[in-house]
Design a protein around this motif. Structure first.
Motif, mmCIF file in Angstrom:
data_model
loop_
_atom_site.group_PDB
_atom_site.id
_atom_site.type_symbol
_atom_site.label_atom_id
_atom_site.label_comp_id
_atom_site.label_asym_id
_atom_site.label_seq_id
_atom_site.Cartn_x
_atom_site.Cartn_y
_atom_site.Cartn_z
ATOM 1 N N ARG A 1 -2.005 -5.593 1.678
ATOM 2 C CA ARG A 1 -2.511 -4.422 0.959
ATOM 3 C C ARG A 1 -4.015 -4.258 1.187
ATOM 4 N NH1 ARG A 1 -1.338 0.376 -2.072
ATOM 5 N NH2 ARG A 1 -3.433 1.021 -2.626
ATOM 6 N N LYS A 2 -4.733 -5.378 1.191
ATOM 7 C CA LYS A 2 -6.175 -5.301 1.450
ATOM 8 C C LYS A 2 -6.451 -4.740 2.848
ATOM 9 C CE LYS A 2 -7.351 -7.037 -2.517
ATOM 10 N NZ LYS A 2 -7.874 -6.153 -3.586
ATOM 11 N N GLY B 1 -9.800 3.610 4.026
ATOM 12 C CA GLY B 1 -10.916 3.972 3.159
ATOM 13 C C GLY B 1 -11.507 5.335 3.431
ATOM 14 N N GLU C 1 -1.464 8.094 -3.257
ATOM 15 C CA GLU C 1 -0.209 7.369 -3.002
ATOM 16 C C GLU C 1 0.951 8.189 -3.548
ATOM 17 O OE1 GLU C 1 -0.359 3.091 -3.751
ATOM 18 O OE2 GLU C 1 -2.494 3.301 -4.163
ATOM 19 N N LYS D 1 -4.626 8.720 -6.712
ATOM 20 C CA LYS D 1 -4.678 7.435 -6.018
ATOM 21 C C LYS D 1 -4.440 7.576 -4.520
ATOM 22 C CE LYS D 1 -3.079 4.332 -9.725
ATOM 23 N NZ LYS D 1 -3.767 3.076 -9.442
ATOM 24 N N ASP E 1 -5.959 -1.006 2.563
ATOM 25 C CA ASP E 1 -7.093 -0.388 1.881
ATOM 26 C C ASP E 1 -8.283 -0.232 2.823
ATOM 27 O OD1 ASP E 1 -5.796 -0.142 -0.556
ATOM 28 O OD2 ASP E 1 -6.487 -2.080 -1.299
#
Length: 452
Positions: free
Chosen positions: A56-57, A64, A380, A378, A60
């Protein structure tokens, strides 16, 4: 022959808490052939969700810009460091269990594989143990068909030990485990191909869930091969080659996520009267009792659930039974689980297909995440929320939330189903704004019948 009041085979999510509970009233022998903690601690929930968090990181960092965050420089998954973080979490849990067992004078730990000599006698290496109450908590393992045994492969038990990223990971099986690993390694930077025998992913789900999950994975760049009936896999030099009909896929690594099988075959149950079903699961009643008095089977090996939470509930059921309360039983359990891709799927109760097959008059509430404000904020908006209502009783029959926070949001419906309260309680409640779950009441205002 060493006598104990209780013998527990396996230190998984049912066996370990049961050991400490039983130690309050008698002596306990607990047997473990591998690492303490069972599947959840060592190669299930803790390690895989640690990897999911790292994946997930990565997502992200790479996305970005869409949020006005500019990240310069190369973004790379350091699998060695990801593995080290995972291992730290696993060791912490494992060591906590070991320390607690060592401190309890009523519990004796035996390392080795347990073999029944008779109904109430067990051998662990050279040791012979006996007790009138025995609890089997041996779990399950990945299925490895004979056709794959000569080909280099991984299962969920060892793929997380890799420290070099696979160039192209081929995954056999398009169900929960395979999908989680597929998205995870794709985000790390591997090419991923999922090969599924049927015409859709996770066949136990309704088609709209399967289709949406497939869209999510395809959008992430994962290749999916459906209807792979005749699969032949071989190794050519350092390449894994999978052939299906006239289709071919070549990759660097192979993950088998075909299914799970109980570890009951390690116990030498042929020396006992304990009965198994056709799939080698140990037969139990609603209190986890086998057909042999005083012998219980808990967790994955009894076929009544394949999750940490159902295993722990088995412990609660057995504890209640032994205390002569009988407040809990398997038949009262409502099946709930999650698919921990991103966005996750939270599921409770029946699917539409199951509800219709059981003769219910079903009302459906549905809302895509594109119509949920917090999901849009978000960034998403993949997935949807859906609830099934019994038209006659107004009770929830089941629900799923495939979308941001779905694995957590489903718990609110779970509570209502156990409380046997009508959907109107949820519909008429006031929820926090802005959240994803605040749109469930809005969704429940628009119920539509589905035809049988």
């Amino acid at each position: 022959m060493k006598k104990f009041d209780y013998i527990i085979i396996g230190t998984g999510q049912a066996g370990t808490p049961l050991a400490f509970s039983l130690a309050e009233t008698g002596t306990v022998a607990i047997i473990e052939k591998d690492f303490l903690g069972g599947t959840c601690v060592n190669n299930g929930c803790i390690p895989t969700k640690a990897y999911v968090a790292s994946a997930r990181k990565m997502w992200d960092a790479k996305n970005g810009v869409e949020f006005g965050v500019e990240i310069t420089g190369k973004i790379k998954a350091n699998l060695s460091e990801i593995n080290a973080r995972k291992q730290k979490l696993v060791l912490e849990s494992r060591e906590n269990i070991e320390s607690a067992i060592e401190k309890n004078k009523k519990i004796t730990l035996y390392k080795g594989e347990a073999h029944f000599s008779s109904n109430y006698e067990i051998k662990v290496g050279a040791e012979k143990l006996t007790a009138k109450k025995i609890f089997i908590n041996v779990g399950a393992r990945a299925v490895v068909p004979e056709t794959y045994k000569e080909v280099p492969h991984y299962t969920n038990e060892n793929i997380l030990e890799l420290t070099d990223l696979p160039k192209h990971l081929i995954i056999m099986g398009g169900s929960y485990i395979g999908l989680e690993f597929g998205q995870m390694f794709r985000r790390f930077g591997s090419e991923v191909t999922i090969i599924e025998r049927s015409d859709r992913l996770i066949g136990r789900e309704d088609e709209n869930v399967s289709d949406s999950v497939a869209e999510i994975l395809k959008a992430a760049g994962i290749n999916i091969v459906f209807n792979a009936k005749e699969i032949h896999v071989k190794q050519e030099k350092k390449t894994i080659l999978a052939t299906m009909d006239n289709r071919k896929v070549s990759g660097s690594h192979l993950l088998l996520a075909i299914g799970r099988t109980p570890n009951s075959d390690t116990l030498h149950l042929e020396n006992t009267d304990i009965k198994l079903d056709e799939k080698n699961y140990i037969k139990v009643d609603s209190y986890c009792q086998t057909n042999v008095e005083g012998i219980f089977a808990l967790g994955d090996c009894n076929g009544e659930g394949a999750f940490t939470h159902t295993s722990y509930n088995d412990f609660q059921i057995v504890e209640s039974f032994l205390l002569k309360k009988k407040e809990k039983k398997i038949s009262d359990r409502i099946m709930t689980y999650g698919l921990f891709i991103d966005p996750p799927l939270g599921r409770i109760g029946m699917t539409k297909k199951e509800a219709l097959e059981k003769g219910y008059e079903v009302l459906v509430a549905h809302r895509p995440m594109t119509k949920v404000g917090r999901a849009k904020e978000k960034g998403e908006t993949l997935g949807f929320m859906e609830a099934l209502i019994d038209a006659k009783t107004k009770l929830f029959l089941g629900a799923c939330v495939l979308g941001v926070g779905g694995d957590e949001i489903i718990g609110s419906i779970t509570n209502l189903m156990y409380a046997k309260q009508p959907y109107t309680v949820y519909r008429d409640a006031v929820h926090i704004h802005p959240t994803v779950s605040e749109l469930i009441p809005t969704m429940l205002e628009d119920l539509k019948p589905i035809k049988k």
